[in-house]
Enzyme design. Structure first.
Site, PDB file in Angstrom:
ATOM      1  N   GLU A 114       0.843  -1.184   0.000  1.00  0.00           N
ATOM      2  CA  GLU A 114       0.000   0.000   0.000  1.00  0.00           C
ATOM      3  C   GLU A 114       0.884   1.241   0.000  1.00  0.00           C
ATOM      4  OE1 GLU A 114      -3.824   1.512   2.625  1.00  0.00           O
ATOM      5  OE2 GLU A 114      -2.118   0.655   3.686  1.00  0.00           O
ATOM      6  N   LYS A 126     -10.398  -0.278  -1.974  1.00  0.00           N
ATOM      7  CA  LYS A 126     -10.497  -0.640  -0.562  1.00  0.00           C
ATOM      8  C   LYS A 126     -11.880  -0.334   0.005  1.00  0.00           C
ATOM      9  CE  LYS A 126      -7.791   0.293   3.685  1.00  0.00           C
ATOM     10  NZ  LYS A 126      -6.705   1.170   4.187  1.00  0.00           N
ATOM     11  N   CYS A 144      -4.699  -3.631   3.294  1.00  0.00           N
ATOM     12  CA  CYS A 144      -4.389  -3.195   4.653  1.00  0.00           C
ATOM     13  C   CYS A 144      -5.506  -3.413   5.681  1.00  0.00           C
ATOM     14  CB  CYS A 144      -3.953  -1.737   4.624  1.00  0.00           C
ATOM     15  SG  CYS A 144      -3.045  -1.224   6.118  1.00  0.00           S
TER      16      CYS A 144
END
Length: 333
Positions: free
Chosen positions: A93, A168, A210
């Site tokens: 990321e 995300k 993440c």
């Protein structure tokens, strides 16, 4: 002369003088591929590559607000991994940059059709590897209206084609008093959907980013859709990483019976942020099979899909799940 079960250069095929007996392909090291001459050894090269398990490389970098410096560092790792025989390279990321404040983060963002992604497409083509680019700061089609970006995990094939883009879905809004303060939702749009696993040379890859790591519902949804590898490119803080990073990654691997690959930011990204690092690969049994040391670098792991499917046969948790019950529990007044 011969060393172990294989020969060392030069010879008509692998290069010994006098010639050695034909090597057992599965016993050859991956580096022996580079000893084959492009013309005369083409058939043996293909046979050797087929006998080896797919090798993946996991990158660990320290991104800063300097996009050019970041690209040079990432490109160097990709080229090194390609020379080692990796078919798929994972970057973390924020591989493109990590801004020092919200205004800078927004100002540096690009679209998927921008100059930076074109450079990564060219890099994938030149190196002949797939690239998992986790956490690209994307100016989407709604940028003009929202002035907010997406945290986009981009997958490129070895021809440089964009194969998948996952935005995300779980945004990191965390307030640990005096320790960690993040509000990703203040400048980032949540992704609208989960992306189906993608067939790659290493296996079927499920994309996340993440903070998604904290939500087993996502990993199990990807597993049901056929994922064999789950990937969590990340930029964990030192405080949360030291407490939760490895245990969460191993849990996701065990419960989904997938390989888990997690490329990570490491070190001081700018004056306000330091990242935890510890990029790693976990196998479907929950064992850490590769991990980066401190600082930028690479770790490597072979993906053994026969091992994965044996674990799934021996502990068939997927068929034991009681989906008929999980939504029936009601709150007690």
């Amino acid at each position: 002369m011969a060393v172990g079960p294989f020969c060392v250069p030069p010879n008509p095929l692998l290069g010994c003088d006098p010639p050695c007996p034909p090597p057992r392909l599965s016993a050859l090291p991956r580096s022996a591929l580079c000893c084959l001459r492009p013309g005369a050894g083409a058939a043996l090269r293909r046979a050797m590559a087929a006998a080896l398990k797919p090798l993946v490389a996991v990158g660990q970098v320290t991104s800063t607000p300097d996009k050019e410096q970041n690209f040079a560092a990432c490109a160097g790792l990709v080229r090194e991994a390609a020379q080692r025989g990796a078919c798929l390279v994972f970057l973390p990321e924020g591989f493109d940059y990590i801004g020092s404040n919200v205004a800078q983060t927004l100002s540096l963002a690009e679209g998927l059709d921008g100059a930076l992604m074109r450079r990564y497409a060219e890099l994938a083509r030149d190196c002949g590897v797939w690239l998992s680019l986790g956490g690209f700061h994307e100016r989407g089609q709604d940028w003009a209206a929202t002035q907010r970006i997406y945290n986009c995990h981009v997958l490129l094939d070895s021809a440089g084609h964009l194969v998948a883009a996952y935005r995300k879905t779980h945004l990191c809004d965390v307030e640990l008093e005096g320790r960690v303060s993040m509000k990703e939702s203040s400048f980032t749009n949540p992704g609208p959907e989960i992306v189906a696993p993608v067939s790659t040379p290493a296996g079927k890859l499920g994309l996340s980013v993440c903070y998604d790591l904290r939500f087993p519902e996502l990993s199990l949804a990807l597993r049901r859709a056929g994922a064999e590898i789950l990937t969590y490119p990340s930029a964990f803080t030192v405080y949360t990483g030291s407490a939760h990073w490895e245990v969460l990654l191993r849990a996701r691997a065990i419960e989904s019976q997938c390989y888990v690959v997690a490329a990570a930011q490491t070190g001081k990204n700018h004056e306000h942020r330091t990242s935890y690092g510890h990029s790693l690969v976990v196998d479907p049994w929950g064992s850490v099979v590769a991990q980066c040391h401190e600082g930028p670098g690479l770790c490597y792991a072979e993906i053994d899909l026969e091992f994965l499917h044996r674990i799934r046969r021996e502990i068939p948790v997927q068929s034991h799940r009681r989906h008929d019950l999980y939504s029936t529990v009601e709150l007690v007044p």
